[in-house]
Design a protein around this motif. Sequence first.
Motif, PDB file in Angstrom:
ATOM      1  N   MET A  84      -5.224  -4.600   6.377  1.00  0.00           N
ATOM      2  CA  MET A  84      -3.783  -4.321   6.376  1.00  0.00           C
ATOM      3  C   MET A  84      -3.504  -2.982   7.036  1.00  0.00           C
ATOM      4  O   MET A  84      -2.579  -2.837   7.809  1.00  0.00           O
ATOM      5  N   LYS A  85      -4.355  -1.964   6.734  1.00  0.00           N
ATOM      6  CA  LYS A  85      -4.097  -0.628   7.257  1.00  0.00           C
ATOM      7  C   LYS A  85      -4.126  -0.610   8.771  1.00  0.00           C
ATOM      8  O   LYS A  85      -3.271  -0.010   9.411  1.00  0.00           O
ATOM      9  N   LYS A  86      -5.130  -1.300   9.341  1.00  0.00           N
ATOM     10  CA  LYS A  86      -5.242  -1.284  10.796  1.00  0.00           C
ATOM     11  C   LYS A  86      -4.028  -1.902  11.453  1.00  0.00           C
ATOM     12  O   LYS A  86      -3.429  -1.328  12.347  1.00  0.00           O
ATOM     13  N   VAL A  93      13.959 -17.201   9.107  1.00  0.00           N
ATOM     14  CA  VAL A  93      12.584 -16.816   9.436  1.00  0.00           C
ATOM     15  C   VAL A  93      12.089 -15.711   8.502  1.00  0.00           C
ATOM     16  O   VAL A  93      12.805 -14.751   8.209  1.00  0.00           O
ATOM     17  N   TYR A  94      10.861 -15.885   8.055  1.00  0.00           N
ATOM     18  CA  TYR A  94      10.167 -14.811   7.337  1.00  0.00           C
ATOM     19  C   TYR A  94       8.899 -14.503   8.108  1.00  0.00           C
ATOM     20  O   TYR A  94       8.188 -15.412   8.545  1.00  0.00           O
ATOM     21  N   ILE A  95       8.609 -13.212   8.310  1.00  0.00           N
ATOM     22  CA  ILE A  95       7.408 -12.827   9.047  1.00  0.00           C
ATOM     23  C   ILE A  95       6.577 -11.880   8.190  1.00  0.00           C
ATOM     24  O   ILE A  95       7.107 -10.962   7.547  1.00  0.00           O
ATOM     25  N   GLU A  96       5.265 -12.120   8.129  1.00  0.00           N
ATOM     26  CA  GLU A  96       4.366 -11.302   7.309  1.00  0.00           C
ATOM     27  C   GLU A  96       3.183 -10.865   8.163  1.00  0.00           C
ATOM     28  O   GLU A  96       2.451 -11.698   8.697  1.00  0.00           O
ATOM     29  N   PHE A  97       3.001  -9.553   8.301  1.00  0.00           N
ATOM     30  CA  PHE A  97       1.927  -9.078   9.164  1.00  0.00           C
ATOM     31  C   PHE A  97       0.719  -8.578   8.387  1.00  0.00           C
ATOM     32  O   PHE A  97      -0.345  -8.349   8.956  1.00  0.00           O
ATOM     33  N   SER A  98       0.863  -8.374   7.095  1.00  0.00           N
ATOM     34  CA  SER A  98      -0.242  -8.137   6.177  1.00  0.00           C
ATOM     35  C   SER A  98       0.289  -8.466   4.788  1.00  0.00           C
ATOM     36  O   SER A  98       1.508  -8.521   4.594  1.00  0.00           O
ATOM     37  N   PRO A  99      -0.592  -8.731   3.815  1.00  0.00           N
ATOM     38  CA  PRO A  99      -0.130  -9.265   2.534  1.00  0.00           C
ATOM     39  C   PRO A  99       1.037  -8.475   1.919  1.00  0.00           C
ATOM     40  O   PRO A  99       0.895  -7.302   1.580  1.00  0.00           O
ATOM     41  N   LEU A 157      16.644  -5.309   4.733  1.00  0.00           N
ATOM     42  CA  LEU A 157      15.720  -4.181   4.620  1.00  0.00           C
ATOM     43  C   LEU A 157      15.740  -3.378   5.915  1.00  0.00           C
ATOM     44  O   LEU A 157      16.221  -3.857   6.941  1.00  0.00           O
ATOM     45  N   GLN A 158      15.196  -2.174   5.864  1.00  0.00           N
ATOM     46  CA  GLN A 158      15.148  -1.318   7.044  1.00  0.00           C
ATOM     47  C   GLN A 158      13.702  -1.001   7.384  1.00  0.00           C
ATOM     48  O   GLN A 158      12.961  -0.466   6.553  1.00  0.00           O
ATOM     49  N   GLY A 159      13.278  -1.335   8.587  1.00  0.00           N
ATOM     50  CA  GLY A 159      11.938  -0.995   9.033  1.00  0.00           C
ATOM     51  C   GLY A 159      10.849  -1.850   8.399  1.00  0.00           C
ATOM     52  O   GLY A 159      11.078  -2.964   7.943  1.00  0.00           O
ATOM     53  N   GLN A 204       7.513  -3.528   2.155  1.00  0.00           N
ATOM     54  CA  GLN A 204       6.959  -4.520   1.244  1.00  0.00           C
ATOM     55  C   GLN A 204       8.120  -5.343   0.690  1.00  0.00           C
ATOM     56  O   GLN A 204       9.229  -4.837   0.526  1.00  0.00           O
ATOM     57  N   ILE A 205       7.855  -6.607   0.439  1.00  0.00           N
ATOM     58  CA  ILE A 205       8.910  -7.499  -0.033  1.00  0.00           C
ATOM     59  C   ILE A 205       8.379  -8.297  -1.223  1.00  0.00           C
ATOM     60  O   ILE A 205       7.190  -8.650  -1.266  1.00  0.00           O
TER      61      ILE A 205
END
Length: 322
Positions: free
Chosen positions: A1-3, A209-215, A241-243, A246-247
Amino acid sequence: MKKLSMLLLASALALSLAACGQGKQTGGVKEPAQAQQGDTGKAPQATSKKTTYPLTLKDSSGKEFTFAKAPERIVSLSPTETEVLFAIGLGDKIVGVSDLDDYPAEAKSKPKMGNLQGNPEAIIAANPDIVFAGLSLNKNSVTKLNELKLNLFQTNPKTIDEAIDRVLLLGVITDKQDQAEQVAGQMKKEKQQVVDALKGLKPEQKKKVYIEFSPGWTVGKGEYLDDMIAIAGGVNVASDLQGWKQISEEKVIQANPDVIFFAKGVPNLEKTIRERSGWDKIAAIQGGKVVGLDDNLMSRPGPRITKALVDMAKALYPELVK
């Protein structure tokens, strides 16, 4: 996730000078005169655009730069900037890249300058004329590089158009305007392909649309991925949300997206999404619309970001975007 989060947060982009309205500019584009038509009857040929120096402008941090000439030795601390620089023909000028830079293949063989925050000692040893980085560079790194009198030029794109403008801006700075315009032209063409294909789409037809780039992490308004979703004909369920945020799982269930995009390179992310409690009732999962996107295309608003836009639009509206 960090990377991946660092990649996303470090995505670089300077606005075009006209569009961003930042600071002053001296020097700039020199439009050469047309060649005179002679007795041969051949049409006159335009010569290449050239940047006139000194060139004075501001980066996305508000810092003013004056370039006396095109940089000869370039360090990039951002995979996005590195892609742009290679795309406009500056591979031979790059003397250092971040540890995460892996595209194009030639970037892998360049001297490594540390992670996305940079290694000052390695950068000093590279003796660059300019260091390109994103605004996510931490304050300590910025202070250190400035104390060392290194020319740190930071960029920060927020939309697809700004990503295109950044290509053109780096072309002006480095006197590679013709190459930059070719790259920007292809990006504009790919964006327009999507816009034209979806021009008849009515508001009530647009998919959520929902987009998830890490958990557990998604993106709200004010970032290029939110802009991508909108151009691709989608409605971002996290737009309140802004930016980068986490959701909660409950919020996504309540939003009931029609399509879920995820970073397919993140281990087990698709499995995690599908197995969350209550998510089996979400329309996207019931309809088989959980779609993986290429991590690098998704996280780097560079020359390939409009290819990611086309991929996203095709996934949303395969009957419209061919």
